[in-house]
Design a protein around this motif. Sequence first.
Motif, short mmCIF file in Angstrom:
data_model
loop_
_atom_site.label_atom_id
_atom_site.label_comp_id
_atom_site.label_asym_id
_atom_site.label_seq_id
_atom_site.Cartn_x
_atom_site.Cartn_y
_atom_site.Cartn_z
N VAL A 308 0.86 -1.18 0.00
CA VAL A 308 0.00 0.00 0.00
C VAL A 308 0.89 1.23 0.00
N ASN A 309 0.45 2.27 -0.68
CA ASN A 309 1.16 3.54 -0.65
C ASN A 309 0.94 4.18 0.71
N ALA A 310 2.03 4.39 1.45
CA ALA A 310 1.92 4.87 2.83
C ALA A 310 1.26 6.24 2.90
N ALA A 311 1.50 7.10 1.92
CA ALA A 311 0.89 8.43 1.92
C ALA A 311 -0.62 8.33 1.83
N ASP A 312 -1.11 7.44 0.97
CA ASP A 312 -2.56 7.23 0.85
C ASP A 312 -3.13 6.67 2.15
N ALA A 313 -2.39 5.73 2.76
CA ALA A 313 -2.87 5.11 4.00
C ALA A 313 -2.93 6.13 5.13
N LEU A 314 -1.92 6.98 5.22
CA LEU A 314 -1.92 8.00 6.27
C LEU A 314 -3.08 8.97 6.09
N ALA A 315 -3.39 9.29 4.84
CA ALA A 315 -4.49 10.22 4.58
C ALA A 315 -5.84 9.58 4.84
N THR A 316 -5.94 8.27 4.62
CA THR A 316 -7.22 7.58 4.76
C THR A 316 -7.51 7.21 6.21
N PHE A 317 -6.46 6.81 6.94
CA PHE A 317 -6.63 6.34 8.31
C PHE A 317 -5.88 7.30 9.23
N ALA A 318 -6.62 8.08 9.99
CA ALA A 318 -6.04 9.19 10.77
C ALA A 318 -5.15 8.73 11.90
N ASP A 319 -5.37 7.53 12.41
CA ASP A 319 -4.53 7.03 13.50
C ASP A 319 -4.45 5.52 13.43
N GLY A 320 -3.67 4.96 14.35
CA GLY A 320 -3.53 3.51 14.41
C GLY A 320 -2.48 2.97 13.45
N PRO A 321 -2.27 1.65 13.47
CA PRO A 321 -1.26 1.02 12.61
C PRO A 321 -1.62 1.19 11.13
N LEU A 322 -0.60 1.17 10.31
CA LEU A 322 -0.82 1.28 8.87
C LEU A 322 -1.23 -0.07 8.28
N PRO A 323 -2.09 -0.08 7.27
CA PRO A 323 -2.35 -1.33 6.55
C PRO A 323 -1.10 -1.74 5.78
N VAL A 324 -1.09 -3.02 5.35
CA VAL A 324 0.09 -3.53 4.65
C VAL A 324 -0.20 -3.86 3.19
N GLY A 325 -1.42 -3.62 2.74
CA GLY A 325 -1.68 -3.92 1.34
C GLY A 325 -3.11 -3.62 0.93
N LEU A 326 -3.30 -3.63 -0.38
CA LEU A 326 -4.62 -3.47 -1.00
C LEU A 326 -5.03 -4.81 -1.60
N VAL A 327 -6.23 -5.24 -1.28
CA VAL A 327 -6.70 -6.55 -1.73
C VAL A 327 -6.75 -6.63 -3.25
N LYS A 386 -10.35 -5.14 5.71
CA LYS A 386 -11.46 -4.19 5.86
C LYS A 386 -11.30 -3.06 4.85
N GLY A 387 -12.40 -2.73 4.19
CA GLY A 387 -12.39 -1.61 3.25
C GLY A 387 -11.38 -1.76 2.14
N GLY A 388 -11.14 -3.00 1.71
CA GLY A 388 -10.19 -3.25 0.64
C GLY A 388 -8.74 -3.22 1.07
N HIS A 389 -8.49 -3.04 2.38
CA HIS A 389 -7.12 -3.00 2.91
C HIS A 389 -6.86 -4.23 3.78
N VAL A 390 -5.57 -4.56 3.89
CA VAL A 390 -5.14 -5.69 4.72
C VAL A 390 -4.30 -5.14 5.87
N TRP A 391 -4.60 -5.63 7.08
CA TRP A 391 -3.78 -5.30 8.25
C TRP A 391 -3.14 -6.58 8.80
N CYS A 392 -1.89 -6.50 9.18
CA CYS A 392 -1.21 -7.59 9.88
C CYS A 392 -0.93 -7.10 11.30
#
Length: 499
Positions: A308-327, A386-392
């Motif tokens: 996942v592009n970290a910049a997109d993830a940071l903009a989409t998810f305001a806090d918490g761990p970053l996702p690791v991929g797009l499904v 969740k929401g097309g993203h993967v979290w580990c």
Amino acid sequence: MNNRICLNDLVERCAQSPHLPAYESGGWGLSYGQLLTRARVLAAALGQLWPGEGPILLYGHKQPALPVGMLACLLAGRAYVPCDEGWPAARVETVFRQAGAAALLFADEAPAPWPEELPTAPLWPMCEPGIIEPLAAPRPCSPEQTAYILFSSGSTGRPKGIPVPRRALANFARWITARPALTLAPGETVVGQAGFSFDLSLTDLTLAFCGQGRLVSLSREELADPALLFRQLSASGAAVLVCTPTFLELCLCDKNFSPALMPKLRAVFCCGEVLPRPAAEKFLSRFPGAALLNAYGPTEAACAVCAVNAADALATFADGPLPVGLVEQAAVEIAALGPKGELLAEGEPGELALRGESVFSGYLPGSGDARFSGGWYRTGDSGFVKGGHVWCTGRLDDQLKYCGWRIEPGEVEAALHALPGVERAAVLPQRSPDGRVRRLCAFLQAAQSARLPEEEVRRLLAQRLPAYMLPGRLFWLDELPVTENGKCDRAQLAREFLL
């Protein structure tokens, strides 16, 4: 996909650009012409000296002979097994026997001591043009044939052999080279941090060789000396950097790690462990406009399967761990499974599972059984989709991640048990506030004899384990605490010594 066609394409690209630089490390390098010519010679020699399909161990660090050996094995239809020269000779011998290898080829020197009955030969002289007629074309291979075998730490007390088929390697190559931020133009440079026994190196090798790019692989000396490291990063002219999050954080500790040092850097690919949110934010503020890809994938699925592009993830998810991929952009199907193998609803935590071309078919005999459920490979990683993203979110077992390496405490404990005077042993991680492993800690209970001095314990362990598996702290105890069931009370050890 016909994997022979994929390899033919790679060979054709090498032949089209014989004068372009292909590989550099430690002051030595290869052009594409030299890489291909030497690989063809070595591929022919393998068939003459060691007929059959037995794997070939490639022993060294990052010498140019090693990528020659890898390509030669792929051309010859043999699996290659990278073994780092920093490993103890006893571990290399164990890997040799587990893999059923035909020979060990070494870049500089063979491991010592080494059994005389196990064949060895120097890599470089065997690659010399003119000695033997080169292999004209890649040998036909089944997509299921093993491309390479990597060995990770094993819970059984010895290394775990992970054979990756050619279809998985081909699928990874298709996926990684399709990432727009990572695509190299001929002659562009990718810098790689990882050694060849660490599957992250597959990313920089694939990006460079499939794109007619130049791979600069950081040497052990450069990684150990910040001044040398930054000098090499500056001189490389890198467009892409492939590294673990730990390495990126170390670079970011120095304010000189900036566009002034690496003006051409446009993408960083991070994989192997958790990328902390603060590190992602710091990099993107330091390198505005550069892409930071946060990726995930086990060795059993050819290095990485999603990002996942970290910049997109940071903009989409305001806090918490970053996702690791797009499904949708993953190399395989990804899902979260429940304890019985059932598919879980969106957002429900479970075990991450993979299904598709990149997934291997099972471990080497004696390395344990892979867990498959309804065609899904169960990774042992906890997470959710969740929401097309993967979290580990971690592990469901005792396996640890340290600087990207997989470590089974059971293998370290087995090595400790083998030491004289050790009656019982337990290995636990000491973690940083964000949950990552800072170091391993060993707790030892002595037998009747006197306790070994700490330096002797470390010396003996270094004869059995690679450096990244050695405990950072040792505790001799009169007795290890036990639970009501008679097992080691690891929770009590953690409370008393590690919190």
